[in-house]
Design a protein around this motif. Structure first.
Motif, PDB file in Angstrom:
ATOM      1  N   PRO A  37      -1.859   1.175  24.055  1.00 29.26           N
ATOM      2  CA  PRO A  37      -0.789   0.535  23.298  1.00 29.26           C
ATOM      3  C   PRO A  37       0.555   1.214  23.553  1.00 29.26           C
ATOM      4  O   PRO A  37       0.619   2.404  23.840  1.00 29.26           O
ATOM      5  CB  PRO A  37      -1.217   0.719  21.842  1.00 29.26           C
ATOM      6  N   ALA A  38       1.594   0.400  23.453  1.00 30.48           N
ATOM      7  CA  ALA A  38       2.932   0.983  23.484  1.00 30.48           C
ATOM      8  C   ALA A  38       3.056   1.788  22.207  1.00 30.48           C
ATOM      9  O   ALA A  38       2.486   1.445  21.182  1.00 30.48           O
ATOM     10  CB  ALA A  38       3.982  -0.115  23.526  1.00 30.48           C
ATOM     11  N   GLY A  39       3.742   2.844  22.278  1.00 25.13           N
ATOM     12  CA  GLY A  39       3.813   3.632  21.061  1.00 25.13           C
ATOM     13  C   GLY A  39       4.742   4.804  21.185  1.00 25.13           C
ATOM     14  O   GLY A  39       5.558   4.872  22.089  1.00 25.13           O
ATOM     15  N   PRO A  40       4.568   5.715  20.301  1.00 22.57           N
ATOM     16  CA  PRO A  40       5.451   6.872  20.261  1.00 22.57           C
ATOM     17  C   PRO A  40       5.410   7.639  21.587  1.00 22.57           C
ATOM     18  O   PRO A  40       4.344   7.800  22.184  1.00 22.57           O
ATOM     19  CB  PRO A  40       4.888   7.725  19.136  1.00 22.57           C
ATOM     20  N   PRO A  41       6.559   8.117  22.044  1.00 24.94           N
ATOM     21  CA  PRO A  41       6.582   8.881  23.299  1.00 24.94           C
ATOM     22  C   PRO A  41       5.887  10.233  23.180  1.00 24.94           C
ATOM     23  O   PRO A  41       5.630  10.884  24.180  1.00 24.94           O
ATOM     24  CB  PRO A  41       8.080   9.057  23.578  1.00 24.94           C
ATOM     25  N   GLY A  46       7.008   1.926  13.478  1.00 23.45           N
ATOM     26  CA  GLY A  46       6.859   1.399  14.825  1.00 23.45           C
ATOM     27  C   GLY A  46       6.711  -0.096  14.712  1.00 23.45           C
ATOM     28  O   GLY A  46       6.731  -0.662  13.618  1.00 23.45           O
ATOM     29  N   ARG A  47       6.552  -0.742  15.842  1.00 21.37           N
ATOM     30  CA  ARG A  47       6.429  -2.187  15.857  1.00 21.37           C
ATOM     31  C   ARG A  47       5.263  -2.634  14.978  1.00 21.37           C
ATOM     32  O   ARG A  47       4.103  -2.308  15.228  1.00 21.37           O
ATOM     33  CB  ARG A  47       6.216  -2.645  17.281  1.00 21.37           C
ATOM     34  N   GLY A  48       5.586  -3.327  13.881  1.00 17.41           N
ATOM     35  CA  GLY A  48       4.566  -3.872  13.001  1.00 17.41           C
ATOM     36  C   GLY A  48       3.912  -2.859  12.067  1.00 17.41           C
ATOM     37  O   GLY A  48       2.911  -3.166  11.439  1.00 17.41           O
ATOM     38  N   LEU A  49       4.461  -1.663  11.959  1.00 13.56           N
ATOM     39  CA  LEU A  49       3.883  -0.633  11.105  1.00 13.56           C
ATOM     40  C   LEU A  49       4.974  -0.067  10.200  1.00 13.56           C
ATOM     41  O   LEU A  49       6.019   0.371  10.679  1.00 13.56           O
ATOM     42  CB  LEU A  49       3.266   0.482  11.942  1.00 13.56           C
ATOM     43  N   TYR A  50       4.711  -0.072   8.900  1.00 12.71           N
ATOM     44  CA  TYR A  50       5.700   0.333   7.900  1.00 12.71           C
ATOM     45  C   TYR A  50       5.079   1.269   6.877  1.00 12.71           C
ATOM     46  O   TYR A  50       3.868   1.364   6.768  1.00 12.71           O
ATOM     47  CB  TYR A  50       6.238  -0.912   7.165  1.00 12.71           C
ATOM     48  N   GLN A  51       5.952   1.930   6.121  1.00 12.38           N
ATOM     49  CA  GLN A  51       5.489   2.717   4.992  1.00 12.38           C
ATOM     50  C   GLN A  51       6.567   2.719   3.921  1.00 12.38           C
ATOM     51  O   GLN A  51       7.736   2.485   4.192  1.00 12.38           O
ATOM     52  CB  GLN A  51       5.142   4.150   5.392  1.00 12.38           C
ATOM     53  N   ARG A  52       6.122   2.960   2.702  1.00 13.82           N
ATOM     54  CA  ARG A  52       7.064   3.101   1.599  1.00 13.82           C
ATOM     55  C   ARG A  52       7.778   4.447   1.754  1.00 13.82           C
ATOM     56  O   ARG A  52       7.184   5.400   2.245  1.00 13.82           O
ATOM     57  CB  ARG A  52       6.323   3.010   0.275  1.00 13.82           C
ATOM     58  N   PRO A  53       9.047   4.537   1.350  1.00 13.55           N
ATOM     59  CA  PRO A  53       9.798   5.784   1.552  1.00 13.55           C
ATOM     60  C   PRO A  53       9.186   7.000   0.863  1.00 13.55           C
ATOM     61  O   PRO A  53       9.296   8.112   1.358  1.00 13.55           O
ATOM     62  CB  PRO A  53      11.185   5.493   0.971  1.00 13.55           C
ATOM     63  N   GLU A  54       8.525   6.784  -0.249  1.00 13.70           N
ATOM     64  CA  GLU A  54       7.947   7.924  -0.972  1.00 13.70           C
ATOM     65  C   GLU A  54       6.618   8.382  -0.373  1.00 13.70           C
ATOM     66  O   GLU A  54       6.065   9.396  -0.782  1.00 13.70           O
ATOM     67  CB  GLU A  54       7.763   7.592  -2.461  1.00 13.70           C
ATOM     68  N   PRO A  57       0.823  -1.213   0.000  1.00 10.15           N
ATOM     69  CA  PRO A  57       0.000   0.000   0.000  1.00 10.15           C
ATOM     70  C   PRO A  57       0.859   1.265   0.000  1.00 10.15           C
ATOM     71  O   PRO A  57       1.986   1.257   0.487  1.00 10.15           O
ATOM     72  CB  PRO A  57      -0.796  -0.098   1.312  1.00 10.15           C
ATOM     73  N   THR A  58       0.307   2.340  -0.532  1.00  5.27           N
ATOM     74  CA  THR A  58       1.035   3.609  -0.556  1.00  5.27           C
ATOM     75  C   THR A  58       0.846   4.374   0.753  1.00  5.27           C
ATOM     76  O   THR A  58       1.480   5.393   0.960  1.00  5.27           O
ATOM     77  CB  THR A  58       0.558   4.497  -1.722  1.00  5.27           C
ATOM     78  N   HIS A  59      -0.006   3.895   1.621  1.00  7.84           N
ATOM     79  CA  HIS A  59      -0.214   4.489   2.938  1.00  7.84           C
ATOM     80  C   HIS A  59       0.473   3.612   3.979  1.00  7.84           C
ATOM     81  O   HIS A  59       0.860   2.487   3.677  1.00  7.84           O
ATOM     82  CB  HIS A  59      -1.712   4.626   3.231  1.00  7.84           C
ATOM     83  N   PRO A  60       0.670   4.080   5.207  1.00  8.57           N
ATOM     84  CA  PRO A  60       1.252   3.221   6.237  1.00  8.57           C
ATOM     85  C   PRO A  60       0.465   1.916   6.348  1.00  8.57           C
ATOM     86  O   PRO A  60      -0.754   1.912   6.261  1.00  8.57           O
ATOM     87  CB  PRO A  60       1.139   4.062   7.508  1.00  8.57           C
ATOM     88  N   PHE A  61       1.204   0.814   6.521  1.00  4.15           N
ATOM     89  CA  PHE A  61       0.555  -0.496   6.529  1.00  4.15           C
ATOM     90  C   PHE A  61       1.135  -1.382   7.620  1.00  4.15           C
ATOM     91  O   PHE A  61       2.245  -1.181   8.090  1.00  4.15           O
ATOM     92  CB  PHE A  61       0.701  -1.179   5.156  1.00  4.15           C
ATOM     93  N   THR A  62       0.336  -2.369   7.998  1.00  6.26           N
ATOM     94  CA  THR A  62       0.748  -3.348   8.996  1.00  6.26           C
ATOM     95  C   THR A  62       1.263  -4.596   8.295  1.00  6.26           C
ATOM     96  O   THR A  62       1.129  -4.740   7.068  1.00  6.26           O
ATOM     97  CB  THR A  62      -0.447  -3.730   9.893  1.00  6.26           C
ATOM     98  N   ALA A  91      12.833  -3.437   5.053  1.00  6.27           N
ATOM     99  CA  ALA A  91      13.061  -2.348   6.006  1.00  6.27           C
ATOM    100  C   ALA A  91      14.536  -2.266   6.395  1.00  6.27           C
ATOM    101  O   ALA A  91      15.116  -1.179   6.452  1.00  6.27           O
ATOM    102  CB  ALA A  91      12.190  -2.529   7.244  1.00  6.27           C
ATOM    103  N   THR A  92      15.145  -3.411   6.621  1.00  2.00           N
ATOM    104  CA  THR A  92      16.569  -3.443   6.959  1.00  2.00           C
ATOM    105  C   THR A  92      17.411  -2.882   5.821  1.00  2.00           C
ATOM    106  O   THR A  92      18.401  -2.184   6.050  1.00  2.00           O
ATOM    107  CB  THR A  92      17.011  -4.889   7.303  1.00  2.00           C
ATOM    108  N   ALA A  93      16.993  -3.148   4.588  1.00  5.22           N
ATOM    109  CA  ALA A  93      17.722  -2.663   3.414  1.00  5.22           C
ATOM    110  C   ALA A  93      17.422  -1.185   3.127  1.00  5.22           C
ATOM    111  O   ALA A  93      18.012  -0.600   2.218  1.00  5.22           O
ATOM    112  CB  ALA A  93      17.364  -3.505   2.188  1.00  5.22           C
ATOM    113  N   GLY A  94      16.516  -0.570   3.903  1.00  7.57           N
ATOM    114  CA  GLY A  94      16.198   0.831   3.702  1.00  7.57           C
ATOM    115  C   GLY A  94      15.167   1.079   2.611  1.00  7.57           C
ATOM    116  O   GLY A  94      14.940   2.226   2.213  1.00  7.57           O
TER     117      GLY A  94
END
Length: 194
Positions: A98-102, A40-48, A8-13, A31-34
């Motif tokens: 939930p644990a999350g951003p400070p 956050g834990r279990g939440l990702y997004q595409r760099p663009e 997805p082009t939006h943040p995704f789980t 994600a490791t490759a950049g």
């Protein structure tokens, strides 16, 4: 690279990635490759992906009932000029924080009145939405929780709200009846400012 295009082009789980046919392990490798950004834990997004507020998006994804409240909601409605250090989010009492951003400050509101004045707001650049309390509910909460937001915050918000066209004190008092702790201070402020 073709795997990223399926995401997805939006943040995704990780569940969203799995639905697109990409395993959790592949997402973690990307994600490791950049090639993906871990929000956050279990939440990702595409760099663009351009998400203005990743912390709000992260919190809303982890807690679908999360609702902008108190100073954050007052700022959203243009009722106070503060720049909050944290994002105020409410959950119904009994829900797990939930644990999350400070940068997120969680508040627990009575489950019986949690939905009073609650609407939904789409977070810019995402398909994620977060709850938002109406201007009237936010003002009532500022009086109800004046020890949390500061005694002057409710007065400032009320003064600004009263100057707007179409503001009806009866709407405030109607909400205050469902949140009795705010009734006395709100009536006093309305009498003073009127």
């Amino acid at each position: 690279m073709h795997r990223i295009a399926a995401l997805p082009t939006h943040p995704f789980t990780l569940e969203d990635a799995s639905a697109a046919g990409i395993s959790a392990r592949t997402v973690q490798r990307l994600a490791t490759a950049g090639l993906l950004v871990r929000l956050g834990r279990g939440l990702y997004q595409r760099p663009e992906t351009d998400v203005d507020d990743t912390d709000l998006c992260t919190a809303a994804t982890r807690a679908p009932d999360a609702t902008l409240c108190l100073t954050s909601a007052l700022v959203h409605h243009g009722l106070v000029d503060d720049i909050p250090a944290r994002i105020d989010l409410a959950l119904p009492r009994g829900a797990r924080r939930p644990a999350g951003p400070p940068t997120v400050q969680w508040h627990l509101f009575d489950a019986k009145t949690f939905t009073v004045g609650r609407t939904s707001l789409e977070i810019d650049g995402t398909r994620t939405s977060v709850g938002l309390y109406s201007a009237e509910r936010s003002i009532v909460d500022a009086f109800r929780l004046r020890d949390v937001v500061g005694y002057e915050t409710g007065i400032e918000a009320l003064r600004t709200w009263l100057r707007r066209r179409g503001s009806a004190p009866a709407a405030l008092l109607s909400i205050a009846r469902t949140l009795p702790r705010a009734q006395g201070p709100l009536r006093e402020a309305l009498n003073y400012l009127a």
